[in-house]
Enzyme design. Structure first.
Site, mmCIF file in Angstrom:
data_model
loop_
_atom_site.group_PDB
_atom_site.id
_atom_site.type_symbol
_atom_site.label_atom_id
_atom_site.label_comp_id
_atom_site.label_asym_id
_atom_site.label_seq_id
_atom_site.Cartn_x
_atom_site.Cartn_y
_atom_site.Cartn_z
ATOM 1 N N ALA A 183 67.815 16.535 59.992
ATOM 2 C CA ALA A 183 66.656 16.931 59.191
ATOM 3 C C ALA A 183 67.107 17.740 57.975
ATOM 4 C CB ALA A 183 65.645 17.675 60.046
ATOM 5 N N CYS A 184 66.409 18.840 57.674
ATOM 6 C CA CYS A 184 66.684 19.607 56.460
ATOM 7 C C CYS A 184 68.056 20.270 56.473
ATOM 8 C CB CYS A 184 65.597 20.660 56.247
ATOM 9 S SG CYS A 184 63.969 19.960 55.872
ATOM 10 N N SER A 185 68.686 20.367 57.622
ATOM 11 C CA SER A 185 70.009 20.986 57.720
ATOM 12 C C SER A 185 71.140 19.974 57.587
ATOM 13 C CB SER A 185 70.151 21.729 59.054
ATOM 14 O OG SER A 185 69.193 22.748 59.172
ATOM 15 N N SER A 186 70.817 18.747 57.296
ATOM 16 C CA SER A 186 71.829 17.685 57.305
ATOM 17 C C SER A 186 73.011 17.976 56.384
ATOM 18 C CB SER A 186 71.196 16.352 56.919
ATOM 19 O OG SER A 186 70.254 15.930 57.879
#
Length: 378
Positions: free
Chosen positions: A160-163
């Site tokens: 997700a946004c931490s990829s």
């Protein structure tokens, strides 16, 4: 057994590709309010009988207060702001053409390669780390690899946004282990494709973009690069940010009517739970590295919500952060998922002097969070 020398990984360069089209809050509100009025007219009988609640209007003031977002770049503006569509309309390409996600990644990658003075043939691996993959396989990373003429190996990953921060640590680990001297990590995001533009509470959140990070062994990196002082990753399960779309289901043709197959979140819960989790994680990682808030010249935080970043920065620094301490690209790019912290780093790092330190940090669904502490060299 093959003998590999341990290499020190660094960030050699970053790249950015931005779509040509942008939607202002005023344009987005106008389209949403027109859609809401149409919906209320079509459901007038049910509303009067109390079976359903009427759709309320959005506003520029509401969006900016809730998020800090003022505009967003998108790959298709016409479909998003059309009250009869309220979704991007991106034509499918035949299998013998470069897919749009790979095309975006290639453009960002070329920007990073130019900055580092690197030829694609020098790259040993490609990681496509993003929230929004347009297909299950073949991997977009392998398509990018082919388009750029890169040998070695490639794969996709989604946190997700931490990829991006997870991708940077993975790339750094490959360099340390000797599996590749140079790793290209790309973050193409068409976030508008998974956003429900008919949901007042979230219709303004996302934008589209692509970023790239080149992680290399220090001995081959350009003279001016970024030492990776340390990386740290964390995950903790939560249902508060979710997207259920996958190969076992399909959304309605118009993208409306199956909201759980698009982006959904419990925003207030996310805010309450993620802010302390990320602030504590940053603090713990700084302690491990012998750093303090005063050690940091700048923080490039995930660009999801201005209020979240303000609170996280204050907890880390022990004071309110200035725009120089924690720069914002959220106002013009909106939330671009994995790419947000990389955009902030890419656009707000050229003024660093040798020895100055900073933090790239991302956080999002999962929950997931990643920290990458860096130091500028010559």
């Amino acid at each position: 057994m093959e003998n590999r020398l341990v290499s020190t990984p660094v960030i050699s360069a970053t790249g950015l590709w931005t779509p040509a089209q942008s939607i202002s809050n005023a344009e987005l509100v106008q389209s949403y309010n027109a859609w809401a009025d149409n919906w209320n007219r079509e459901n007038e009988a049910e509303i009067k009988s109390g079976l359903v609640e009427p759709k309320t209007h959005s506003s520029v003031e509401f969006i900016e207060k809730a998020s800090g977002i003022k505009s967003r770049f998108v790959v298709d503006k016409a479909g998003v702001i059309d009250p009869d569509i309220m979704a991007p309309r991106i034509p499918e390409r035949p299998n013998d053409q470069l897919s749009i996600l790979a095309e975006m990644a290639v453009l960002a990658a070329r920007d990073a390669l130019r900055a580092a003075g690197r030829d694609p043939k020098d790259i040993g691996a490609v990681i496509c780390a993003a929230s929004n993959m347009q297909r299950a396989y073949p991997a977009m990373a392998i398509e990018v690899q082919q388009a750029l003429g890169i040998e070695g190996f490639a794969f996709d990953m989604n946190v997700a946004c931490s990829s991006a921060t997870f991708g940077i640590q993975t790339a750094a680990d490959f360099v340390r282990a000797g599996h590749a001297k140079s790793v290209l990590m790309v973050n193409p995001e068409i976030c508008s494709g998974h956003l429900n533009f008919t949901d007042r509470d979230s219709h303004f959140i996302f934008g589209d973009v692509a970023t790239a990070v080149l992680v290399e062994a220090e001995h081959i990196a350009p003279r001016a690069h970024w030492k990776i002082l340390g990386t740290k990753l964390k995950t903790q399960f939560s249902n508060n940010i979710r997207n259920n779309f996958g190969f076992l289901n399909r959304a309605a043709p118009d993208g409306v009517g199956t909201p759980d197959k698009l982006f959904v979140q419990e925003g207030r819960k996310v805010f309450r739970e993620v802010v302390p989790m990320v602030a504590d994680m940053i603090g713990d990682h700084m302690n491990e590295l012998g750093l303090t808030g005063a050690s940091l010249r700048r923080m490039w935080l995930h660009q999801a919500n201005a209020n979240m970043n303000r609170l996280i920065s204050a907890k880390v620094l022990g004071r309110d952060a200035t725009e120089d301490d924690s720069p914002t690209v959220l106002d013009t790019y909106a939330n671009t998922s994995s790419a947000g912290s990389i955009i902030a780093f890419h656009k707000n790092s050229s003024d660093f002097k040798p020895g100055e330190k900073g933090l790239i940090c991302s956080f999002g669904a999962g929950y997931s969070a990643g920290t990458v502490f860096v130091e500028k060299t010559a």
